[in-house]
Enzyme design. Sequence first.
Site, mmCIF file in Angstrom:
data_model
loop_
_atom_site.group_PDB
_atom_site.id
_atom_site.type_symbol
_atom_site.label_atom_id
_atom_site.label_comp_id
_atom_site.label_asym_id
_atom_site.label_seq_id
_atom_site.Cartn_x
_atom_site.Cartn_y
_atom_site.Cartn_z
ATOM 1 N N PRO A 87 0.814 -1.224 0.000
ATOM 2 C CA PRO A 87 0.000 0.000 0.000
ATOM 3 C C PRO A 87 0.839 1.260 0.000
ATOM 4 O O PRO A 87 1.971 1.274 0.484
ATOM 5 C CB PRO A 87 -0.813 -0.118 1.303
ATOM 6 N N CYS A 88 0.262 2.310 -0.551
ATOM 7 C CA CYS A 88 0.922 3.620 -0.551
ATOM 8 C C CYS A 88 0.666 4.252 0.811
ATOM 9 O O CYS A 88 -0.464 4.575 1.167
ATOM 10 C CB CYS A 88 0.354 4.503 -1.659
ATOM 11 N N GLN A 89 1.731 4.406 1.582
ATOM 12 C CA GLN A 89 1.620 4.922 2.935
ATOM 13 C C GLN A 89 2.626 6.058 3.136
ATOM 14 O O GLN A 89 3.268 6.506 2.197
ATOM 15 C CB GLN A 89 1.881 3.783 3.938
ATOM 16 N N TYR A 91 6.055 6.965 4.073
ATOM 17 C CA TYR A 91 7.307 6.236 4.178
ATOM 18 C C TYR A 91 8.402 7.033 4.865
ATOM 19 O O TYR A 91 9.580 6.718 4.736
ATOM 20 C CB TYR A 91 7.784 5.815 2.779
ATOM 21 N N ASN A 133 2.918 -0.381 -7.093
ATOM 22 C CA ASN A 133 2.235 0.557 -6.213
ATOM 23 C C ASN A 133 1.374 1.484 -7.059
ATOM 24 O O ASN A 133 1.473 1.493 -8.289
ATOM 25 C CB ASN A 133 3.254 1.364 -5.401
#
Length: 429
Positions: A87-89, A91, A133
């Site tokens: 998932p795109c979180q 970072y 992603n």
Amino acid sequence: MPIRVVELFAGVGGFRIGLEGYPRRDDANYNVVWSNQWEPSTKTQHANMVYENRWPNANHCGENIEDVIENKFDEIPNHDLLVGGFPCQDYSVATTLKNSKGLIGKKGVLWWSIEAILRRKAENRPRYLMLENVDRLLKSPSKQRGRDFAVMLASLNNLGYAVEWRVINAAEYGMPQRRRRVFFLAYRNDTEIYNRILETENREDWLDSDGIIATAFPVREISEQIKRGNVEGDLINISEEFNLGEKNSPFENCGLMINGEFITVKTKPYYNGLKQTLGSKLINTEEVPEEFFIENEDIHRPRGWNYLKGAKKEIRRTREGFEYNYGEGRMIFPDALDNASRTIITGEGGKSPSRFKHVVEQNGRLRRLTPKELERLNMFPDNHTELDGITDTKRAFFMGNALVVGIVRKLGEELSERINVDVNQEQFA
């Protein structure tokens, strides 16, 4: 010798199907030796149930990957290729671990699970990575454009990898869904592919024609405006300072990083083959359960399908009573059958009217898409997610989270071709 694969964040097995096939292709050059699927927000692990049903004898783990890394790391076998769609979180680098274990981000941010596996494998870390992603990763977060991707590139650089990436819209290469995702491949610094990149005099040639992604997914042209930058150095500095104060991300839809230096350009796809359409993936009307057909009253009622799909200019009010002007354009309703479908979303299932759910007209009646059709749009086998205890709504959710497996197959085939000529193939760790 088959290429040994570890599949992280496996979902219902999109990467595995792309690399091995389902059932397994006779010519498959990949073998998934370990896989992991864990959904932290749900008590019942529905995706894991499907995965274990489809690969009942696999070396599969249905536990939290962070717990596995911390307490059972030896259960993760050595492998040649690590794959996963995570998932795109956020970072950002949050803290430093004691005992010289390196840098990590916030707990629950799954990029750092990948980084931890690579770091702790040390001498036996995989030679190749294939990751996926959402394309907004290249521009996230909004207050420091491109920082998240820069942190990832810097992490991989520090671990001894070169990276190439491309935003690929599956429909632009003949596949049946308009789904844009960023795919990136990484190569360890003792591989022949890494050395070829290092020896390439004009590295834009790698992006234009010579690279693995460019060979699998040709481009018509690359922009003359080549951007260059650096992600070498301390992760904390990258996290706090990269592109700070700039309005736009430095990362375009295509790029290459090696030794901390990156080049990035805009590309346009080239494809002149057959194109699959939404209409070609529909099942026969007599196979469609009645519950998927839309009642006429649901089309025309207030906040029904016509309203939600239509253009709007209206005044709306927040919970606090603040009024604001709201507008949006009309969507095609029903969806066109002679083109690739729109992107499948996780909320595709269920009877309630929605602006973003697909609606098709078949034999004069409007209806939603069935789970089998959603699977076909991601190029999964028919009824791959069908299982007792798994609702149609949950099956739709799976496909909203999945990838188009045709992209993985094409990337995997090209990577396999390059690995087969790697003079060090027999020395796989």
